[in-house]
Design an enzyme around this catalytic site. Structure first.
Site, PDB file in Angstrom:
ATOM      1  N   ASP A   9      27.607  14.347  18.001  1.00 33.16           N
ATOM      2  CA  ASP A   9      27.129  13.695  16.885  1.00 33.16           C
ATOM      3  C   ASP A   9      25.150  13.520  17.283  1.00 33.16           C
ATOM      4  OD1 ASP A   9      25.839  11.466  14.894  1.00 33.16           O
ATOM      5  OD2 ASP A   9      27.202  10.733  15.407  1.00 33.16           O
ATOM      6  N   GLY A  31      29.176  14.555   5.238  1.00 36.79           N
ATOM      7  CA  GLY A  31      29.151  15.075   5.965  1.00 36.79           C
ATOM      8  C   GLY A  31      27.459  14.439   7.367  1.00 36.79           C
ATOM      9  N   VAL A  32      27.076  15.810   7.744  1.00 35.05           N
ATOM     10  CA  VAL A  32      25.757  15.571   8.723  1.00 35.05           C
ATOM     11  C   VAL A  32      24.663  14.738   7.825  1.00 35.05           C
ATOM     12  CG1 VAL A  32      24.590  17.572   8.444  1.00 35.05           C
ATOM     13  CG2 VAL A  32      24.299  16.096  10.436  1.00 35.05           C
ATOM     14  N   ASP A  33      24.770  14.280   6.651  1.00 34.77           N
ATOM     15  CA  ASP A  33      23.679  14.224   5.384  1.00 34.77           C
ATOM     16  C   ASP A  33      24.120  13.379   6.030  1.00 34.77           C
ATOM     17  OD1 ASP A  33      21.444  14.066   3.908  1.00 34.77           O
ATOM     18  OD2 ASP A  33      22.290  15.360   1.963  1.00 34.77           O
ATOM     19  N   THR A 121      28.248  24.661   6.389  1.00 37.08           N
ATOM     20  CA  THR A 121      29.330  25.252   7.066  1.00 37.08           C
ATOM     21  C   THR A 121      30.445  24.464   6.792  1.00 37.08           C
ATOM     22  OG1 THR A 121      28.987  24.416   8.839  1.00 37.08           O
ATOM     23  CG2 THR A 121      28.523  26.909   8.877  1.00 37.08           C
TER      24      THR A 121
END
Length: 168
Positions: A9, A31-33, A121
């Site tokens: 993470d 997602g990661v944002d 991705t």
């Protein structure tokens, strides 16, 4: 510059800066944002709003910086990756710019360690193998003055396997 690979993470990585795969609004997406905005707290969002008020949206391939807020990193470098489409050459150039512009911004801040997610991705559907090649090549070809280590942080097994082949 040393290159490292970690499965995990990115919001828990101890680096001077982590890179956020942001959307052009800089206001959090998926997602990661969204994970970075949640873990980092309201301070990151407030700085993103200030950036937007000053310059408008962040263009694809460009990068801006905010505090790390509640994250273990001092900074978050927000870069907007391309949405994959039939214009492969354009998409590849824009994705490469994400990494190069993030590294240049990190250099301007005197950062020694920087961690990258797998930009574009997820919901932007960039082919993972191609994205990894672009990411690794951009980092390997960058000539750093202050950056000592770049870390690729893979959230899933598939990306980890792809990056492992390219880095080892």
């Amino acid at each position: 510059m040393k290159i490292e690979l970690i499965k995990g993470d990115i919001t828990k990585i101890e680096a001077d800066a982590i890179v956020n795969a942001a959307n052009s609004s800089l206001l959090g997406g998926g997602g990661v944002d969204v994970a970075i905005h949640r873990a980092g707290g309201v301070e990151i969002l407030e700085e993103c709003k200030e950036i937007r008020n000053r310059q408008g949206k962040c263009k694809t391939g460009e990068a801006v910086v905010t505090t790390g807020g509640n994250l273990p990193s001092k900074y978050v470098i927000h870069t907007v990756g391309p949405v994959w489409n039939d214009d492969e050459e354009r998409c590849c150039g824009l994705l490469s710019n994400c990494y190069i512009n993030s590294l240049k911004l990190a250099e301007s801040l005197g950062i020694k360690t920087i961690a990258f997610p797998n930009i574009s991705t997820g919901i932007y559907r960039f082919p993972k193998e191609l994205a990894a090649q672009i990411a690794v090549n951009a980092v390997k070809n960058f000539q750093p003055e202050t950056i000592e280590k770049a870390i690729f942080v893979c959230f899933d097994d598939e990306n980890e396997m792809i990056y492992r082949k390219l880095i080892d």
